[in-house]
Write an enzyme that holds these catalytic residues in place. Structure first.
Site, mmCIF file in Angstrom:
data_model
loop_
_atom_site.group_PDB
_atom_site.id
_atom_site.type_symbol
_atom_site.label_atom_id
_atom_site.label_comp_id
_atom_site.label_asym_id
_atom_site.label_seq_id
_atom_site.Cartn_x
_atom_site.Cartn_y
_atom_site.Cartn_z
ATOM 1 N N GLU A 53 27.023 -28.256 -34.119
ATOM 2 C CA GLU A 53 25.620 -28.052 -33.375
ATOM 3 C C GLU A 53 24.777 -27.811 -34.199
ATOM 4 O O GLU A 53 24.850 -26.640 -35.185
ATOM 5 C CB GLU A 53 25.767 -26.810 -32.284
ATOM 6 C CG GLU A 53 24.482 -27.118 -31.482
ATOM 7 C CD GLU A 53 24.475 -26.019 -30.213
ATOM 8 O OE1 GLU A 53 24.569 -26.659 -29.069
ATOM 9 O OE2 GLU A 53 24.572 -24.808 -30.496
ATOM 10 N N HIS A 93 31.454 -28.006 -28.980
ATOM 11 C CA HIS A 93 30.144 -28.725 -28.663
ATOM 12 C C HIS A 93 30.181 -30.280 -29.113
ATOM 13 O O HIS A 93 30.901 -30.798 -29.785
ATOM 14 C CB HIS A 93 29.021 -27.998 -30.301
ATOM 15 C CG HIS A 93 28.623 -26.759 -29.800
ATOM 16 N ND1 HIS A 93 28.850 -25.607 -30.707
ATOM 17 C CD2 HIS A 93 28.007 -26.105 -28.578
ATOM 18 C CE1 HIS A 93 28.312 -24.564 -30.194
ATOM 19 N NE2 HIS A 93 28.158 -24.710 -29.091
ATOM 20 N N HIS A 133 29.969 -22.626 -23.210
ATOM 21 C CA HIS A 133 29.028 -23.459 -24.298
ATOM 22 C C HIS A 133 30.045 -24.838 -24.508
ATOM 23 O O HIS A 133 31.083 -24.888 -24.096
ATOM 24 C CB HIS A 133 29.371 -22.732 -25.766
ATOM 25 C CG HIS A 133 28.169 -21.872 -25.836
ATOM 26 N ND1 HIS A 133 27.063 -22.046 -26.598
ATOM 27 C CD2 HIS A 133 27.839 -20.531 -25.254
ATOM 28 C CE1 HIS A 133 26.539 -20.774 -26.547
ATOM 29 N NE2 HIS A 133 26.793 -20.027 -25.634
#
Ligand SMILES: [Zn+2]
Length: 342
Positions: free
Chosen positions: A169, A212, A249
């Site tokens: 990310e 991610h 996340h």
């Protein structure tokens, strides 16, 4: 409504955990994407969280300035003004900030909030994430405690991370050997140390295989039960009051059943970036392919001003992102839960 104040934000988080739903926390990088989130939340009668990453802040400050704090401030100031026009509450948050970026990103934003409070103004942001997942847990927690003490004095909420979210990310890539699953022992240590800051509030991003970015089905093995193990351990040791407020996340592309299970274990905030990025770009790509001879000057022609005016395709992108935000509210069961009484 104006941006949520501390009391409202705390109430939002309490209600979510008690009511088994979560708030979408959506990364934005421009006025257009921030407006898309506000509209998506308002249409869903859901409160929510708008967040800015280090890279998003740098982008928003302009390609030649690249000042992550400056860009984040600009977006936050816009949201403070624009949010007044929508009948929901929104909280402002900053995403992953590694230890080596604290002085360039989070600290200038905290100082700005401190300056504003001294002048009788509302906080600039409501919460900030410190991502110490790349440093040893003890150092991560030492730094987190220091930050939490300072944050608490200004009614700021701290988000921390124990364990590592995989993938990449903002150009920060997790090590291949990274610890993708938080352990109950790690989170007990977090509770033991952070709960010494009396009255302060923090959110915990515990990892349970999250990555991610987005992958084809089957690539990511989520184990939401890890979150339950962590909550059970902390309640057993410290009591019900110590239950964590968890953050999910790397949830893009996750199966709904995993998302709902995570919410049942205390996830109150789910970060969404990749899915809304795609929704934004999908609409622009569609416009460009359909109107290539309008957006381009082909074979000596002059194109079509109506189709290459950036407002035309940015409005389509905004609308498409709004729809994706609405889907997120539905997935996270936050539809109709706003605290705002109109
Ligand atoms: Zn993240």
């Amino acid at each position: 409504m104006p941006v949520a104040d501390y009391k409202t934000y705390c109430e939002m988080l309490d209600r979510a955990r008690k009511g088994h739903f979560a708030y979408p926390a959506i990364n934005v990088t421009s006025l257009t994407s921030a407006n898309a989130v506000l509209k998506g939340l308002a249409d869903s009668k859901s409160d929510g969280i708008i967040q800015v990453s280090t890279g998003g802040g740098a982008f928003a400050s302009g390609a030649s300035v690249k000042d992550m704090a400056l860009g984040a401030m600009s977006i936050a100031e816009h949201v403070h003004r624009a949010a007044e026009r929508y009948p929901v509450y929104v909280a402002l948050h900053t995403d992953h900030c590694q230890a080596d970026k604290l002085d360039k990103f989070v600290m200038p934003l905290v100082e700005e909030t401190e300056r504003r409070r001294a002048a009788g103004m509302p906080n600039l942001f409501n919460s900030h994430m410190f991502d110490g997942s790349a440093i040893p847990l003890k150092d991560n927690i030492d730094l987190s405690v220091k930050l939490l003490e300072r944050f608490h004095r200004s009614e700021l909420i701290l988000e921390i991370e124990a364990g590592v979210v995989g993938g990449e990310e903002d150009g920060v890539k997790a090590e291949a050997s990274a610890k993708l699953y938080t352990t109950p022992e790690d989170t007990l240590e977090v509770a033991h140390r952070l709960n010494t800051v009396k009255g302060a509030r923090y959110l915990l991003a515990a990892t349970f295989g999250n990555v991610h970015g987005v992958y084809k089905p089957g690539h990511v093995k989520l184990k939401p039960s890890i979150l339950k193990d962590c909550q059970d351990a902390v309640v057993k040791k410290f009591g019900e009051w110590a239950l964590f407020y968890l953050v999910f996340h790397g949830g893009s592309g996750s199966e709904l059943k995993d998302i709902h299970e995570a919410i049942d274990y205390g996830v109150v905030k789910m970060n969404i970036d990749t899915d809304t990025q795609y929704a934004f770009t999908r609409a622009i790509a569609d416009h460009m392919f359909r109107h290539y001879d309008g957006v381009l000057k082909v074979d000596g022609e002059v194109g079509s001003k109506k189709t290459y005016d950036p407002r035309t395709y940015m409005a389509l992108a905004e609308a498409s992102m709004t729809e994706r935000v609405k889907q997120a509210c539905s997935d996270l069961k936050s539809v109709g839960t706003t605290l705002f009484k109109g």
